[in-house]
Design a protein around this motif. Sequence first.
Motif, PDB file in Angstrom:
ATOM      1  N   GLU A  14      -8.857  41.349 -21.124  1.00 27.11           N
ATOM      2  CA  GLU A  14      -9.553  40.435 -20.218  1.00 27.11           C
ATOM      3  C   GLU A  14      -9.745  41.074 -18.845  1.00 27.11           C
ATOM      4  N   GLY A  15      -8.708  41.733 -18.347  1.00 29.29           N
ATOM      5  CA  GLY A  15      -8.822  42.394 -17.052  1.00 29.29           C
ATOM      6  C   GLY A  15      -9.868  43.482 -17.046  1.00 29.29           C
ATOM      7  N   LYS A  16      -9.930  44.250 -18.126  1.00 34.89           N
ATOM      8  CA  LYS A  16     -10.913  45.331 -18.237  1.00 34.89           C
ATOM      9  C   LYS A  16     -12.334  44.794 -18.170  1.00 34.89           C
ATOM     10  N   SER A  17     -12.535  43.569 -18.663  1.00 33.45           N
ATOM     11  CA  SER A  17     -13.884  43.003 -18.694  1.00 33.45           C
ATOM     12  C   SER A  17     -14.278  42.348 -17.371  1.00 33.45           C
ATOM     13  N   ARG A  18     -13.354  42.274 -16.423  1.00 34.33           N
ATOM     14  CA  ARG A  18     -13.645  41.652 -15.132  1.00 34.33           C
ATOM     15  C   ARG A  18     -14.509  42.558 -14.262  1.00 34.33           C
ATOM     16  N   ASN A  19     -14.861  42.037 -13.100  1.00 38.46           N
ATOM     17  CA  ASN A  19     -15.839  42.708 -12.245  1.00 38.46           C
ATOM     18  C   ASN A  19     -15.271  43.730 -11.279  1.00 38.46           C
ATOM     19  N   SER A  20     -13.955  43.813 -11.171  1.00 41.00           N
ATOM     20  CA  SER A  20     -13.409  44.736 -10.183  1.00 41.00           C
ATOM     21  C   SER A  20     -12.073  45.313 -10.646  1.00 41.00           C
ATOM     22  N   ILE A  21     -11.740  46.426 -10.028  1.00 38.53           N
ATOM     23  CA  ILE A  21     -10.448  47.053 -10.295  1.00 38.53           C
ATOM     24  C   ILE A  21      -9.323  46.123  -9.839  1.00 38.53           C
ATOM     25  N   LYS A  22      -9.539  45.429  -8.723  1.00 37.39           N
ATOM     26  CA  LYS A  22      -8.517  44.510  -8.213  1.00 37.39           C
ATOM     27  C   LYS A  22      -8.178  43.449  -9.255  1.00 37.39           C
ATOM     28  N   GLU A  23      -9.191  42.880  -9.904  1.00 38.49           N
ATOM     29  CA  GLU A  23      -8.951  41.881 -10.952  1.00 38.49           C
ATOM     30  C   GLU A  23      -8.272  42.519 -12.162  1.00 38.49           C
ATOM     31  N   LYS A  25      -6.245  45.084 -12.160  1.00 44.92           N
ATOM     32  CA  LYS A  25      -4.837  45.258 -11.809  1.00 44.92           C
ATOM     33  C   LYS A  25      -4.076  43.940 -11.901  1.00 44.92           C
ATOM     34  N   GLN A  26      -4.723  42.861 -11.491  1.00 45.56           N
ATOM     35  CA  GLN A  26      -4.081  41.545 -11.560  1.00 45.56           C
ATOM     36  C   GLN A  26      -3.716  41.206 -13.002  1.00 45.56           C
ATOM     37  N   PHE A  27      -4.628  41.463 -13.929  1.00 49.40           N
ATOM     38  CA  PHE A  27      -4.364  41.152 -15.326  1.00 49.40           C
ATOM     39  C   PHE A  27      -3.353  42.114 -15.943  1.00 49.40           C
ATOM     40  N   VAL A  28      -3.306  43.352 -15.471  1.00 49.39           N
ATOM     41  CA  VAL A  28      -2.254  44.269 -15.917  1.00 49.39           C
ATOM     42  C   VAL A  28      -0.902  43.728 -15.454  1.00 49.39           C
ATOM     43  N   GLY A  29      -0.875  43.170 -14.253  1.00 50.59           N
ATOM     44  CA  GLY A  29       0.349  42.544 -13.751  1.00 50.59           C
ATOM     45  C   GLY A  29       0.771  41.360 -14.607  1.00 50.59           C
ATOM     46  N   ILE A  30      -0.188  40.588 -15.045  1.00 48.14           N
ATOM     47  CA  ILE A  30       0.111  39.457 -15.932  1.00 48.14           C
ATOM     48  C   ILE A  30       0.654  39.973 -17.264  1.00 48.14           C
ATOM     49  N   ALA A  31       0.074  41.067 -17.753  1.00 46.49           N
ATOM     50  CA  ALA A  31       0.572  41.684 -18.996  1.00 46.49           C
ATOM     51  C   ALA A  31       2.015  42.151 -18.825  1.00 46.49           C
ATOM     52  N   LYS A  32       2.328  42.716 -17.652  1.00 47.25           N
ATOM     53  CA  LYS A  32       3.709  43.133 -17.375  1.00 47.25           C
ATOM     54  C   LYS A  32       4.641  41.926 -17.390  1.00 47.25           C
ATOM     55  N   GLY A  33       4.167  40.809 -16.863  1.00 45.05           N
ATOM     56  CA  GLY A  33       4.953  39.581 -16.898  1.00 45.05           C
ATOM     57  C   GLY A  33       5.197  39.108 -18.318  1.00 45.05           C
ATOM     58  N   SER A  34       4.192  39.233 -19.169  1.00 44.90           N
ATOM     59  CA  SER A  34       4.349  38.854 -20.572  1.00 44.90           C
ATOM     60  C   SER A  34       5.358  39.749 -21.269  1.00 44.90           C
ATOM     61  N   ALA A  35       5.371  41.024 -20.910  1.00 42.67           N
ATOM     62  CA  ALA A  35       6.365  41.949 -21.478  1.00 42.67           C
ATOM     63  C   ALA A  35       7.771  41.548 -21.052  1.00 42.67           C
ATOM     64  N   ALA A  36       7.922  41.153 -19.795  1.00 41.76           N
ATOM     65  CA  ALA A  36       9.233  40.705 -19.313  1.00 41.76           C
ATOM     66  C   ALA A  36       9.646  39.415 -20.015  1.00 41.76           C
ATOM     67  N   GLU A  37       8.692  38.541 -20.234  1.00 45.59           N
ATOM     68  CA  GLU A  37       8.962  37.291 -20.954  1.00 45.59           C
ATOM     69  C   GLU A  37       9.438  37.593 -22.378  1.00 45.59           C
ATOM     70  N   LEU A  38       8.772  38.515 -23.038  1.00 45.70           N
ATOM     71  CA  LEU A  38       9.156  38.901 -24.396  1.00 45.70           C
ATOM     72  C   LEU A  38      10.547  39.525 -24.407  1.00 45.70           C
ATOM     73  N   LYS A  72       2.004  52.954 -15.964  1.00 45.12           N
ATOM     74  CA  LYS A  72       1.086  54.081 -15.775  1.00 45.12           C
ATOM     75  C   LYS A  72      -0.344  53.594 -15.605  1.00 45.12           C
ATOM     76  N   LEU A  73      -0.728  52.585 -16.385  1.00 45.58           N
ATOM     77  CA  LEU A  73      -2.070  52.018 -16.236  1.00 45.58           C
ATOM     78  C   LEU A  73      -2.227  51.421 -14.847  1.00 45.58           C
ATOM     79  N   ASN A  74      -1.227  50.681 -14.405  1.00 49.51           N
ATOM     80  CA  ASN A  74      -1.265  50.069 -13.082  1.00 49.51           C
ATOM     81  C   ASN A  74      -1.403  51.141 -11.998  1.00 49.51           C
ATOM     82  N   ASN A  75      -0.633  52.227 -12.126  1.00 43.61           N
ATOM     83  CA  ASN A  75      -0.707  53.322 -11.149  1.00 43.61           C
ATOM     84  C   ASN A  75      -2.058  54.009 -11.181  1.00 43.61           C
ATOM     85  N   ARG A  80      -7.237  55.438  -4.568  1.00 44.04           N
ATOM     86  CA  ARG A  80      -6.956  56.817  -4.173  1.00 44.04           C
ATOM     87  C   ARG A  80      -7.123  56.936  -2.657  1.00 44.04           C
ATOM     88  N   THR A  81      -6.150  57.569  -2.020  1.00 46.97           N
ATOM     89  CA  THR A  81      -6.275  57.767  -0.568  1.00 46.97           C
ATOM     90  C   THR A  81      -6.201  59.228  -0.215  1.00 46.97           C
TER      91      THR A  81
END
Length: 81
Positions: A14-23, A25-38, A72-75, A80-81
């Motif tokens: 779902e995050g990959k299909s969104r309009n921005s990298i920021k979104e 990343k948000q969904f990758v964060g949600i996925a990380k939360g699901s991993a912690a829940e599991l 790693k995906l989140n990173n 880039r700076t």
Amino acid sequence: MRRSAVSIPSNIAEGKSRNSIKEYKQFVGIAKGSAAELETQLLICERIGYLEKEELSEVMGLLDEVSKMLAKLNNALAPRT
């Protein structure tokens, strides 16, 4: 547990299909939360006797690999700076 497990790749997709990298990343964060829940649910299963320590160890190893991939995906999505 199935819902948590399915939620991980679903949120990445779902995050990959969104309009921005920021979104994304948000969904990758949600996925990380699901991993912690599991992880929590697996630990509870072991404590109440649904899983043996050996089974838990094997599954937790796999979940650890998934968590590392999410990090790693989140990173990789970090600006880039």
